[in-house]
Motif scaffolding. Structure first.
Motif, PDB file in Angstrom:
ATOM      1  N   ILE A 104      17.270  24.379 -84.401  1.00  0.00           N
ATOM      2  CA  ILE A 104      18.232  23.998 -85.438  1.00  0.00           C
ATOM      3  C   ILE A 104      18.608  25.246 -86.234  1.00  0.00           C
ATOM      4  N   ASP A 105      19.905  25.531 -86.312  1.00  0.00           N
ATOM      5  CA  ASP A 105      20.402  26.651 -87.112  1.00  0.00           C
ATOM      6  C   ASP A 105      20.725  26.125 -88.504  1.00  0.00           C
ATOM      7  N   CYS A 106      19.943  26.527 -89.474  1.00  0.00           N
ATOM      8  CA  CYS A 106      20.079  25.990 -90.835  1.00  0.00           C
ATOM      9  C   CYS A 106      21.334  26.487 -91.549  1.00  0.00           C
ATOM     10  N   THR A 107      22.063  27.403 -90.933  1.00  0.00           N
ATOM     11  CA  THR A 107      23.329  27.847 -91.512  1.00  0.00           C
ATOM     12  C   THR A 107      24.522  27.138 -90.866  1.00  0.00           C
ATOM     13  N   ASN A 108      24.243  26.194 -89.986  1.00  0.00           N
ATOM     14  CA  ASN A 108      25.291  25.472 -89.259  1.00  0.00           C
ATOM     15  C   ASN A 108      25.288  24.015 -89.698  1.00  0.00           C
ATOM     16  N   VAL A 109      26.374  23.558 -90.315  1.00  0.00           N
ATOM     17  CA  VAL A 109      26.407  22.213 -90.878  1.00  0.00           C
ATOM     18  C   VAL A 109      26.279  21.141 -89.799  1.00  0.00           C
ATOM     19  N   GLU A 110      26.792  21.402 -88.614  1.00  0.00           N
ATOM     20  CA  GLU A 110      26.665  20.416 -87.541  1.00  0.00           C
ATOM     21  C   GLU A 110      25.211  20.285 -87.091  1.00  0.00           C
ATOM     22  N   ASP A 111      24.508  21.411 -87.020  1.00  0.00           N
ATOM     23  CA  ASP A 111      23.080  21.358 -86.682  1.00  0.00           C
ATOM     24  C   ASP A 111      22.296  20.607 -87.753  1.00  0.00           C
ATOM     25  N   LEU A 112      22.620  20.860 -89.025  1.00  0.00           N
ATOM     26  CA  LEU A 112      21.918  20.178 -90.111  1.00  0.00           C
ATOM     27  C   LEU A 112      22.165  18.671 -90.069  1.00  0.00           C
ATOM     28  N   THR A 113      23.395  18.272 -89.776  1.00  0.00           N
ATOM     29  CA  THR A 113      23.711  16.843 -89.671  1.00  0.00           C
ATOM     30  C   THR A 113      22.937  16.213 -88.519  1.00  0.00           C
ATOM     31  N   LYS A 114      22.926  16.897 -87.378  1.00  0.00           N
ATOM     32  CA  LYS A 114      22.162  16.420 -86.218  1.00  0.00           C
ATOM     33  C   LYS A 114      20.687  16.256 -86.573  1.00  0.00           C
ATOM     34  N   ALA A 115      20.140  17.230 -87.285  1.00  0.00           N
ATOM     35  CA  ALA A 115      18.718  17.184 -87.639  1.00  0.00           C
ATOM     36  C   ALA A 115      18.414  16.064 -88.632  1.00  0.00           C
ATOM     37  N   GLU A 116      19.308  15.833 -89.595  1.00  0.00           N
ATOM     38  CA  GLU A 116      19.110  14.724 -90.536  1.00  0.00           C
ATOM     39  C   GLU A 116      19.032  13.399 -89.791  1.00  0.00           C
ATOM     40  N   MET A 117      19.901  13.211 -88.827  1.00  0.00           N
ATOM     41  CA  MET A 117      19.940  11.955 -88.078  1.00  0.00           C
ATOM     42  C   MET A 117      18.734  11.821 -87.152  1.00  0.00           C
ATOM     43  N   GLU A 118      18.473  12.868 -86.366  1.00  0.00           N
ATOM     44  CA  GLU A 118      17.367  12.812 -85.415  1.00  0.00           C
ATOM     45  C   GLU A 118      16.030  12.754 -86.141  1.00  0.00           C
ATOM     46  N   GLY A 119      15.918  13.449 -87.253  1.00  0.00           N
ATOM     47  CA  GLY A 119      14.671  13.445 -88.004  1.00  0.00           C
ATOM     48  C   GLY A 119      14.305  12.059 -88.497  1.00  0.00           C
ATOM     49  N   ARG A 120      15.286  11.285 -88.897  1.00  0.00           N
ATOM     50  CA  ARG A 120      15.011   9.923 -89.371  1.00  0.00           C
ATOM     51  C   ARG A 120      14.613   9.005 -88.216  1.00  0.00           C
ATOM     52  N   ILE A 121      15.236   9.215 -87.054  1.00  0.00           N
ATOM     53  CA  ILE A 121      14.824   8.438 -85.877  1.00  0.00           C
ATOM     54  C   ILE A 121      13.374   8.745 -85.537  1.00  0.00           C
ATOM     55  N   GLN A 122      13.034  10.036 -85.489  1.00  0.00           N
ATOM     56  CA  GLN A 122      11.668  10.423 -85.149  1.00  0.00           C
ATOM     57  C   GLN A 122      10.682   9.998 -86.245  1.00  0.00           C
ATOM     58  N   GLY A 123      11.142  10.001 -87.482  1.00  0.00           N
ATOM     59  CA  GLY A 123      10.286   9.555 -88.577  1.00  0.00           C
ATOM     60  C   GLY A 123       9.879   8.097 -88.426  1.00  0.00           C
ATOM     61  N   MET A 124      10.812   7.261 -88.000  1.00  0.00           N
ATOM     62  CA  MET A 124      10.479   5.849 -87.783  1.00  0.00           C
ATOM     63  C   MET A 124       9.521   5.695 -86.609  1.00  0.00           C
ATOM     64  N   HIS A 125       9.680   6.523 -85.573  1.00  0.00           N
ATOM     65  CA  HIS A 125       8.709   6.500 -84.471  1.00  0.00           C
ATOM     66  C   HIS A 125       7.323   6.916 -84.966  1.00  0.00           C
ATOM     67  N   ALA A 126       7.295   7.913 -85.860  1.00  0.00           N
ATOM     68  CA  ALA A 126       6.008   8.366 -86.391  1.00  0.00           C
ATOM     69  C   ALA A 126       5.300   7.234 -87.138  1.00  0.00           C
ATOM     70  N   ILE A 127       6.054   6.483 -87.925  1.00  0.00           N
ATOM     71  CA  ILE A 127       5.456   5.363 -88.665  1.00  0.00           C
ATOM     72  C   ILE A 127       4.955   4.291 -87.694  1.00  0.00           C
ATOM     73  N   GLN A 128       5.720   4.002 -86.647  1.00  0.00           N
ATOM     74  CA  GLN A 128       5.284   3.034 -85.644  1.00  0.00           C
ATOM     75  C   GLN A 128       3.962   3.468 -85.012  1.00  0.00           C
ATOM     76  N   ALA A 129       3.848   4.771 -84.736  1.00  0.00           N
ATOM     77  CA  ALA A 129       2.623   5.289 -84.141  1.00  0.00           C
ATOM     78  C   ALA A 129       1.443   5.145 -85.089  1.00  0.00           C
ATOM     79  N   LEU A 130       1.654   5.504 -86.351  1.00  0.00           N
ATOM     80  CA  LEU A 130       0.577   5.396 -87.332  1.00  0.00           C
ATOM     81  C   LEU A 130       0.123   3.946 -87.483  1.00  0.00           C
ATOM     82  N   LYS A 131       1.055   3.032 -87.529  1.00  0.00           N
ATOM     83  CA  LYS A 131       0.714   1.609 -87.665  1.00  0.00           C
ATOM     84  C   LYS A 131      -0.101   1.125 -86.471  1.00  0.00           C
TER      85      LYS A 131
END
Length: 279
Positions: A104-131
């Motif tokens: 992820i290039d933190c100076t690229n707005v498209e990369d940051l948008t992609k990371a915000e979206m993908e990070g939330r998807i992976q975050g929900m998977h992380a919670i499912q795993a913990l549960k």
């Protein structure tokens, strides 16, 4: 300025916070299944000084492998694993640093948008795993995501002095020191924790872009190479450069000179008055 190649940049993090955690049950689990900083090498090919390896660490990663084996999360989930902290008696886990996104290039707005979206998807998977696999998290639910991505790597200035990994690893000393920082290096698969009392001095020169008058740059974008960045990106190091820049700016106005030409003796004298350790 300089910028690390995109495929070499440190990952960005989506921090997740949970409610409904049984704190006592989870702490009991971690005490019965202790992790050390050596365990971080299962996920990253990590360089340490050796003294870190057996220190206890608030770390989770095998739990996510188990969750994949159980089918609790998709097999293609990647880069799940990391540290936990800040558990409250009310059942809140407010700093789960478990989701890391690479390339992820933190100076690229498209990369940051992609990371915000993908990070939330992976975050929900992380919670499912913990549960599914971690005692104490059976009834956990998402409390909130971090307000923004945790980013570690972007542009860095080319300075009057450019810090090096050798300097931060070998207690460098500088005539224009504006403060000190311990030997705490974290990033690019290097982890050296500040447990020895060793430290390096932070030079004023790494805040000063040679070609731009009356501009000081503080924070993680000060001048330096990749390894020195692993030290200077830490928040405590940022406070050293921030206070140094503020004092230098004030002294330059007082003496009617540019920040390039400010007297380092005067800057150091004022910093000492404020309780800053220069040497």
């Amino acid at each position: 300025y300089r910028k690390t190649k995109k495929d070499e940049m440190m990952g960005v993090t989506t921090v997740i916070n949970c409610a409904g955690v049984d704190k006592d049950k989870f702490i009991d689990y971690t005490e019965k299944n202790p992790a050390t900083y050596r365990d971080w090498s299962r996920t990253w090919d990590q360089e340490t000084s050796g003294k870190e390896d057996d220190l206890k660490s608030p770390y989770l990663d095998l739990e996510f492998e188990k969750a994949r084996e159980m089918g609790a999360i998709p097999q293609d989930t990647q880069n799940l694993g990391g540290s936990w902290s800040a558990l409250s008696s009310a059942g809140e886990a407010t700093n789960l640093n478990l989701v890391h996104l690479m390339n992820i290039d933190c100076t690229n707005v498209e990369d940051l948008t992609k990371a915000e979206m993908e990070g939330r998807i992976q975050g929900m998977h992380a919670i499912q795993a913990l549960k599914a696999v971690v005692p104490g998290f059976e009834k956990a639910k998402l409390r909130n995501f971090g307000m923004t991505l945790g980013v570690r790597d972007s542009r860095k200035i080319i300075g009057r002095h450019n810090l090096t990994g050798h300097e931060v690893k070998n207690e460098a000393r500088f005539a224009d020191s504006i403060g000190i920082f311990p030997e705490f290096i974290d990033g690019y698969n290097i982890l050296i924790l500040p447990t020895t009392g060793r430290y390096f001095q932070v030079p004023y020169g790494c805040l000063v872009p040679p070609k731009v008058k009356n501009l000081l740059v503080a924070g993680r974008c000060v001048a330096g190479d990749k390894v020195s960045h692993c030290a200077m990106r830490n928040m405590m190091a940022c406070t050293v450069t921030g206070q140094g820049a503020g004092v230098a700016a004030a002294v330059s106005l007082q003496d009617n000179v540019s920040t390039h030409d400010v007297s380092i003796d005067s800057v150091q004298m004022e910093l000492k008055k404020q309780g800053v350790k220069i040497q």
